[in-house]
Write a protein that holds these residues in place. Sequence first.
Motif, PDB file in Angstrom:
ATOM      1  N   LEU A 163       0.840  -1.181   0.000  1.00  0.00           N
ATOM      2  CA  LEU A 163       0.000   0.000   0.000  1.00  0.00           C
ATOM      3  C   LEU A 163       0.885   1.244   0.000  1.00  0.00           C
ATOM      4  O   LEU A 163       1.906   1.281   0.680  1.00  0.00           O
ATOM      5  CB  LEU A 163      -0.900   0.011   1.239  1.00  0.00           C
ATOM      6  CG  LEU A 163      -1.968  -1.077   1.302  1.00  0.00           C
ATOM      7  CD1 LEU A 163      -2.703  -1.013   2.623  1.00  0.00           C
ATOM      8  CD2 LEU A 163      -2.940  -0.928   0.163  1.00  0.00           C
ATOM      9  N   PRO A 164       0.500   2.267  -0.748  1.00  0.00           N
ATOM     10  CA  PRO A 164       1.323   3.484  -0.792  1.00  0.00           C
ATOM     11  C   PRO A 164       1.239   4.250   0.525  1.00  0.00           C
ATOM     12  O   PRO A 164       0.150   4.525   1.028  1.00  0.00           O
ATOM     13  CB  PRO A 164       0.692   4.292  -1.937  1.00  0.00           C
ATOM     14  CG  PRO A 164      -0.710   3.800  -2.012  1.00  0.00           C
ATOM     15  CD  PRO A 164      -0.678   2.354  -1.620  1.00  0.00           C
ATOM     16  N   GLN A 165       2.383   4.547   1.104  1.00  0.00           N
ATOM     17  CA  GLN A 165       2.425   5.342   2.325  1.00  0.00           C
ATOM     18  C   GLN A 165       2.422   6.820   1.958  1.00  0.00           C
ATOM     19  O   GLN A 165       3.228   7.264   1.150  1.00  0.00           O
ATOM     20  CB  GLN A 165       3.656   4.987   3.145  1.00  0.00           C
ATOM     21  CG  GLN A 165       3.649   3.542   3.613  1.00  0.00           C
ATOM     22  CD  GLN A 165       4.893   3.161   4.386  1.00  0.00           C
ATOM     23  OE1 GLN A 165       5.755   3.990   4.632  1.00  0.00           O
ATOM     24  NE2 GLN A 165       4.991   1.894   4.762  1.00  0.00           N
ATOM     25  N   VAL A 166       1.493   7.555   2.541  1.00  0.00           N
ATOM     26  CA  VAL A 166       1.275   8.948   2.158  1.00  0.00           C
ATOM     27  C   VAL A 166       1.368   9.832   3.391  1.00  0.00           C
ATOM     28  O   VAL A 166       0.698   9.589   4.396  1.00  0.00           O
ATOM     29  CB  VAL A 166      -0.097   9.136   1.481  1.00  0.00           C
ATOM     30  CG1 VAL A 166      -0.267  10.583   1.035  1.00  0.00           C
ATOM     31  CG2 VAL A 166      -0.239   8.196   0.302  1.00  0.00           C
ATOM     32  N   LEU A 167       2.183  10.856   3.311  1.00  0.00           N
ATOM     33  CA  LEU A 167       2.311  11.862   4.363  1.00  0.00           C
ATOM     34  C   LEU A 167       1.606  13.121   3.898  1.00  0.00           C
ATOM     35  O   LEU A 167       1.854  13.602   2.787  1.00  0.00           O
ATOM     36  CB  LEU A 167       3.784  12.145   4.643  1.00  0.00           C
ATOM     37  CG  LEU A 167       4.097  13.236   5.661  1.00  0.00           C
ATOM     38  CD1 LEU A 167       3.694  12.788   7.067  1.00  0.00           C
ATOM     39  CD2 LEU A 167       5.585  13.583   5.622  1.00  0.00           C
ATOM     40  N   SER A 168       0.697  13.665   4.705  1.00  0.00           N
ATOM     41  CA  SER A 168      -0.075  14.851   4.320  1.00  0.00           C
ATOM     42  C   SER A 168      -0.051  15.883   5.440  1.00  0.00           C
ATOM     43  O   SER A 168      -0.102  15.534   6.623  1.00  0.00           O
ATOM     44  CB  SER A 168      -1.533  14.483   4.012  1.00  0.00           C
ATOM     45  OG  SER A 168      -1.614  13.564   2.958  1.00  0.00           O
ATOM     46  N   LEU A 169      -0.003  17.139   5.044  1.00  0.00           N
ATOM     47  CA  LEU A 169      -0.055  18.255   5.981  1.00  0.00           C
ATOM     48  C   LEU A 169      -0.873  19.364   5.345  1.00  0.00           C
ATOM     49  O   LEU A 169      -0.669  19.695   4.176  1.00  0.00           O
ATOM     50  CB  LEU A 169       1.355  18.763   6.307  1.00  0.00           C
ATOM     51  CG  LEU A 169       1.456  19.917   7.315  1.00  0.00           C
ATOM     52  CD1 LEU A 169       0.996  19.456   8.701  1.00  0.00           C
ATOM     53  CD2 LEU A 169       2.884  20.433   7.388  1.00  0.00           C
ATOM     54  N   GLY A 170      -1.812  19.918   6.094  1.00  0.00           N
ATOM     55  CA  GLY A 170      -2.674  20.947   5.528  1.00  0.00           C
ATOM     56  C   GLY A 170      -3.142  21.954   6.551  1.00  0.00           C
ATOM     57  O   GLY A 170      -3.164  21.679   7.758  1.00  0.00           O
ATOM     58  N   LEU A 171      -3.508  23.130   6.066  1.00  0.00           N
ATOM     59  CA  LEU A 171      -4.093  24.193   6.880  1.00  0.00           C
ATOM     60  C   LEU A 171      -5.518  24.414   6.411  1.00  0.00           C
ATOM     61  O   LEU A 171      -5.768  24.596   5.216  1.00  0.00           O
ATOM     62  CB  LEU A 171      -3.287  25.487   6.758  1.00  0.00           C
ATOM     63  CG  LEU A 171      -3.871  26.712   7.477  1.00  0.00           C
ATOM     64  CD1 LEU A 171      -3.901  26.495   8.984  1.00  0.00           C
ATOM     65  CD2 LEU A 171      -3.075  27.970   7.135  1.00  0.00           C
ATOM     66  N   ILE A 172      -6.474  24.388   7.353  1.00  0.00           N
ATOM     67  CA  ILE A 172      -7.890  24.559   7.044  1.00  0.00           C
ATOM     68  C   ILE A 172      -8.367  25.874   7.640  1.00  0.00           C
ATOM     69  O   ILE A 172      -8.139  26.152   8.819  1.00  0.00           O
ATOM     70  CB  ILE A 172      -8.725  23.409   7.641  1.00  0.00           C
ATOM     71  CG1 ILE A 172      -8.053  22.055   7.373  1.00  0.00           C
ATOM     72  CG2 ILE A 172     -10.138  23.447   7.100  1.00  0.00           C
ATOM     73  CD1 ILE A 172      -7.847  21.739   5.931  1.00  0.00           C
ATOM     74  N   SER A 173      -9.046  26.682   6.820  1.00  0.00           N
ATOM     75  CA  SER A 173      -9.553  27.977   7.284  1.00  0.00           C
ATOM     76  C   SER A 173     -11.010  28.133   6.865  1.00  0.00           C
ATOM     77  O   SER A 173     -11.396  27.760   5.747  1.00  0.00           O
ATOM     78  CB  SER A 173      -8.731  29.134   6.694  1.00  0.00           C
ATOM     79  OG  SER A 173      -7.404  29.094   7.154  1.00  0.00           O
ATOM     80  N   ASN A 174     -11.815  28.673   7.759  1.00  0.00           N
ATOM     81  CA  ASN A 174     -13.223  28.970   7.482  1.00  0.00           C
ATOM     82  C   ASN A 174     -13.441  30.469   7.517  1.00  0.00           C
ATOM     83  O   ASN A 174     -13.112  31.134   8.505  1.00  0.00           O
ATOM     84  CB  ASN A 174     -14.120  28.299   8.527  1.00  0.00           C
ATOM     85  CG  ASN A 174     -14.098  26.794   8.401  1.00  0.00           C
ATOM     86  OD1 ASN A 174     -14.760  26.220   7.554  1.00  0.00           O
ATOM     87  ND2 ASN A 174     -13.314  26.150   9.254  1.00  0.00           N
ATOM     88  N   ILE A 175     -13.969  31.005   6.434  1.00  0.00           N
ATOM     89  CA  ILE A 175     -14.294  32.430   6.337  1.00  0.00           C
ATOM     90  C   ILE A 175     -15.739  32.539   5.899  1.00  0.00           C
ATOM     91  O   ILE A 175     -16.077  32.322   4.738  1.00  0.00           O
ATOM     92  CB  ILE A 175     -13.367  33.164   5.341  1.00  0.00           C
ATOM     93  CG1 ILE A 175     -11.897  32.977   5.746  1.00  0.00           C
ATOM     94  CG2 ILE A 175     -13.723  34.643   5.278  1.00  0.00           C
ATOM     95  CD1 ILE A 175     -10.930  33.583   4.756  1.00  0.00           C
ATOM     96  N   ARG A 176     -16.594  32.787   6.867  1.00  0.00           N
ATOM     97  CA  ARG A 176     -18.036  32.808   6.615  1.00  0.00           C
ATOM     98  C   ARG A 176     -18.479  31.489   5.998  1.00  0.00           C
ATOM     99  O   ARG A 176     -18.245  30.436   6.562  1.00  0.00           O
ATOM    100  CB  ARG A 176     -18.410  34.017   5.767  1.00  0.00           C
ATOM    101  CG  ARG A 176     -18.148  35.341   6.480  1.00  0.00           C
ATOM    102  CD  ARG A 176     -18.595  36.521   5.654  1.00  0.00           C
ATOM    103  NE  ARG A 176     -18.367  37.775   6.374  1.00  0.00           N
ATOM    104  CZ  ARG A 176     -18.640  38.966   5.902  1.00  0.00           C
ATOM    105  NH1 ARG A 176     -19.193  39.089   4.686  1.00  0.00           N
ATOM    106  NH2 ARG A 176     -18.398  40.046   6.627  1.00  0.00           N
ATOM    107  N   GLN A 177     -19.095  31.535   4.798  1.00  0.00           N
ATOM    108  CA  GLN A 177     -19.587  30.295   4.192  1.00  0.00           C
ATOM    109  C   GLN A 177     -18.512  29.530   3.433  1.00  0.00           C
ATOM    110  O   GLN A 177     -18.761  28.448   2.921  1.00  0.00           O
ATOM    111  CB  GLN A 177     -20.747  30.599   3.233  1.00  0.00           C
ATOM    112  CG  GLN A 177     -22.057  30.939   3.915  1.00  0.00           C
ATOM    113  CD  GLN A 177     -22.096  32.383   4.393  1.00  0.00           C
ATOM    114  OE1 GLN A 177     -21.417  33.231   3.827  1.00  0.00           O
ATOM    115  NE2 GLN A 177     -22.865  32.639   5.437  1.00  0.00           N
TER     116      GLN A 177
END
Length: 255
Positions: A163-177
């Motif tokens: 199985l492919p090993q995957v490293l992920s990093l992300g920034l999530i932002s909410n601005i109104r809708q």
Amino acid sequence: MINFIVALNELWIDNSISNRLLDYKTNTSIVDNKKIFSTSINFWLVDSKIYELFILYKDFALNVKYFDFGNFNYQNEIPNDNQTFNFSPFSIYFSLGKKFKIEEKLFLGLNFGYYENRVVDEIKASPFFSISSNFKLNSNNSILFSFENFSFKKLIYSNQVELPQVLSLGLISNIRQFEFAFGFNKYNNFEKFLIVNYNLRNILKFGISLTPDYDYSKISGFLIIKYKKLNFGYRAYIPSYLNFTNIISVSYETS
């Protein structure tokens, strides 16, 4: 809502790897103590289909997938031999996850799973685990991290699928809708992604994801319509060398 595209002898990651950071089916660190029953079907590659069943109960998540590759006719290579036989390759995927609260702003998710790929009479299989985390900077911003598909090698079959090993990093932002997500995945190479969602009065949600570094599928769009406790979803992928891949899903939130 489907997380994998599976070929006959290997497992590819499609561009939904980017929004798996936002998907409680694989990232249990972001589950929200809900009770959800979801089912979906993915139409791809002629008559091949992916069926999925997902159950979320509080901090626990169960995910089962069945990959149906259709029917094939096998032709013997012996000259002038017209005898053929049919075979129907398939794969199964199973995972169980749980969310843990480490402190007020930090949550951890663990998923243990099993994947088995059957082509004719050959079996390739692998147990695996994935880990994810969700650190809430404030009410509108979070940092998400995941390391997926760490395999336990050669515990079941000597001919084990990798199985492919995957490293992920992300920034999530909410601005109104609006909801924005951007970051990177490390698979074979670093792959950037950008996702934009728009939520209209919690009735209609639509968005697009872009993965410019990924060759197989750079763009996908989705639409979700909510009616009371039912959610009807549709997603379309635009691969670079395949036809459109379409996903239809229905989910029910019991609370």
